[in-house]
Design an enzyme around this catalytic site. Structure first.
Site, PDB file in Angstrom:
ATOM      1  N   SER A 138       0.847  -1.186   0.000  1.00  0.00           N
ATOM      2  CA  SER A 138       0.000   0.000   0.000  1.00  0.00           C
ATOM      3  C   SER A 138       0.882   1.235   0.000  1.00  0.00           C
ATOM      4  O   SER A 138       1.965   1.247   0.595  1.00  0.00           O
ATOM      5  CB  SER A 138      -0.900   0.026   1.239  1.00  0.00           C
ATOM      6  OG  SER A 138      -1.541   1.285   1.373  1.00  0.00           O
ATOM      7  N   TYR A 152      -2.137  -0.807  10.148  1.00  0.00           N
ATOM      8  CA  TYR A 152      -2.195  -1.166   8.724  1.00  0.00           C
ATOM      9  C   TYR A 152      -0.910  -0.753   8.016  1.00  0.00           C
ATOM     10  O   TYR A 152      -0.292  -1.542   7.286  1.00  0.00           O
ATOM     11  CB  TYR A 152      -3.405  -0.496   8.091  1.00  0.00           C
ATOM     12  CG  TYR A 152      -3.533  -0.707   6.608  1.00  0.00           C
ATOM     13  CD1 TYR A 152      -4.051  -1.890   6.089  1.00  0.00           C
ATOM     14  CD2 TYR A 152      -3.141   0.279   5.703  1.00  0.00           C
ATOM     15  CE1 TYR A 152      -4.178  -2.092   4.722  1.00  0.00           C
ATOM     16  CE2 TYR A 152      -3.268   0.094   4.335  1.00  0.00           C
ATOM     17  CZ  TYR A 152      -3.780  -1.095   3.854  1.00  0.00           C
ATOM     18  OH  TYR A 152      -3.897  -1.287   2.499  1.00  0.00           O
TER      19      TYR A 152
END
Length: 243
Positions: A138, A152
């Protein structure tokens, strides 16, 4: 291409489904792992077989060691080999560090980081020279533009170091590993037309969400023969979020 096999984890929807379709169009037989949504998995399998390629569906819990070992084992058992592994299954749990529980931390770590480590380890044992591994990271590994992303982002940043190490471990065997780092991508779980999306788009150089095909095209290149001298990198597909 003659009987090459790709496994796409979390391949029943969104980015994973786009990757599975793209690789099937390139001539790969495809194995897809999914957690619950068999209807969507069946739709992708029907598309793949419609191209004249083989499709295998594997239901597995990507947050467990046994589940991650299973997807590799079943792919080789049913399709005979494994040439490409795309570790796409993952989750986002947006909580600040004071809101997150130890269970939240464990859940995200297990699926986003440990799962990909186990799958990579198992795949490397059965891949031959020319194998390709792609980890779905990401852009939030490199930039955290708002609160609630600490856990995350940590898991996605961990993939960068993991890929660099594995690139060293497998380089002489002719197996590459890279991380693809999407920015905001328009999917059914992350639609690009919400108020939150408008806010996030403000951090993107292009001012807009990307499409799943943008990510699939990048993965397609990294698993091709043309990318044999690229390994251990994190490639953003983020419209300039990291610019």
């Amino acid at each position: 291409m003659t009987h090459k096999v790709a496994l796409v984890t979390g391949g029943s929807r969104g980015i994973g489904a786009a990757i599975a379709r793209q690789l099937a169009e390139q001539g790969f037989d495809i194995a897809i792992s999914y957690a619950r949504n068999k209807v969507k998995a069946d739709e992708i399998a029907e598309y793949i077989t419609g191209l004249g390629r083989k499709a295998v569906l594997i239901q597995a819990d990507g947050s467990t060691v046994a589940g991650n070992q299973l997807v590799i084992k079943e792919t080789v058992k049913q399709l005979g080999r494994l040439d490409v592994l795309v570790c796409n299954a993952g989750m986002g749990k947006h909580k600040t560090i004071t809101e997150a529980t130890s269970d939240d931390i464990e859940e995200v770590l297990n699926l986003n980081l440990r799962g990909m480590m186990v799958e990579t380890s198992e795949a490397a044992k059965v891949m031959s020279e020319g194998g390709r591994i792609v980890l779905m990271g990401s852009a939030f590994a490199g930039r955290v533009p708002f609160e609630g992303l600490s856990i995350y982002s940590a898991t996605k940043a961990g993939l960068r170091g993991f890929a660099q190490g594995v690139a060293r471990d497998l380089g002489k065997k002719g197996i590459t590993i890279n991380v693809v780092e999407p920015g905001p991508i328009d999917t059914d779980l992350n639609p690009g037309d919400t108020e939150e999306a408008k806010y996030l788009s403000g951090f993107v150089a292009t001012g807009a969400y990307g499409q799943v095909q943008d990510v699939a095209n990048t993965v397609s290149f990294l698993v091709s023969e043309n990318a044999g001298y690229i390994t251990g990198i994190a490639m953003p597909v983020d419209g300039g979020l990291l610019a």
